[in-house]
Scaffold this active site. Sequence first.
Site, PDB file in Angstrom:
ATOM      1  CG  HIS A 171     -90.415  23.099  50.000  1.00  0.00           C
ATOM      2  ND1 HIS A 171     -90.786  22.408  48.870  1.00  0.00           N
ATOM      3  CD2 HIS A 171     -89.723  24.188  49.570  1.00  0.00           C
ATOM      4  CE1 HIS A 171     -90.339  23.052  47.800  1.00  0.00           C
ATOM      5  NE2 HIS A 171     -89.691  24.135  48.197  1.00  0.00           N
ATOM      6  CE  LYS A 209     -83.234  23.454  44.394  1.00  0.00           C
ATOM      7  NZ  LYS A 209     -84.387  23.440  45.278  1.00  0.00           N
ATOM      8  CG  HIS A 244     -83.612  26.140  49.643  1.00  0.00           C
ATOM      9  ND1 HIS A 244     -82.967  26.410  48.451  1.00  0.00           N
ATOM     10  CD2 HIS A 244     -84.916  25.919  49.318  1.00  0.00           C
ATOM     11  CE1 HIS A 244     -83.838  26.357  47.460  1.00  0.00           C
ATOM     12  NE2 HIS A 244     -85.031  26.067  47.955  1.00  0.00           N
TER      13      HIS A 244
END
Length: 290
Positions: free
Chosen positions: A161, A223, A177
Amino acid sequence: MAGSQQANEELTQLLNELWCLDTNRLRPGTDYIISLQGRAGYVAQGSNYARDRARAPLFTYVNEDKLKGIETYSHFINLLDNYEASTGVSETVTSDELKENWLFIDSMMETTVMKCAHRYLHKKGQSPSDSEQFKKQLHDIWFRLYHRDRSGGEDSCGFEHVFVGETKFSHEIIGLHNWVQFYLQEKHDHVDYKGYKARANKDTPDEDDHVLNLQFSWKGLVKPLGGCFIGVSPEFEVALFTIVFLMSTEKKTSLEVKVDEYVLELVVYRHGRCIGTAYPKLLSSNHKDL
């Protein structure tokens, strides 16, 4: 930890120590060059359209010799193709992939950054003193599979993730990220950088900044805002987020800290005994004052 100013100051001091120890961090303008271009615009909730305020990629140059030559980076990169992007699709971990997980953890444990994190967590009673047991703890926190989409099997883990990225119900990007994954996906035309997001109108990031808030598209999805470190080593991110995770029992931990010249909000979500997500938000930077 939440609500304790003393604990927050202690954590800030530790994170700055980790920052100073991160000798594998790449240097802006030398090891990599980014082009911030325009300020990203508003994206309506549920929309997958964003006006492109950046015609060129974010990364103009990255020293790939360092990505290949520094062990933690090379082992990290080997993990990026081990996952199914869609939530709800069960993950299968092969013996080779499991070996790659441990090679990455082993390489991190050789760094001063992770050794410092281990010492601190042991002193605080959050981690065992034995390095092999600490490695198992890291593996459980980051690589243990769990259900993110309850309709399927074990389809996610903290590493996937946070560092690789996922898609939810085929209409939303979640996670992603990490700057190395962003760069590699951008290099292969899978990511389209749309522009930077400032936290306030007066806050304009600098191309030497090591923390950015970005807008981008990936796998046909947008995003609207994603925070990530730029140039830092994998071990720095794993160490930092592991510390925040283990020092709090809250489902969501949000801390404001000052690391180097950056005022950050560090956000970590818990998924049982594993990391659900973890990311930085850049609140402000005093880069030009240094």
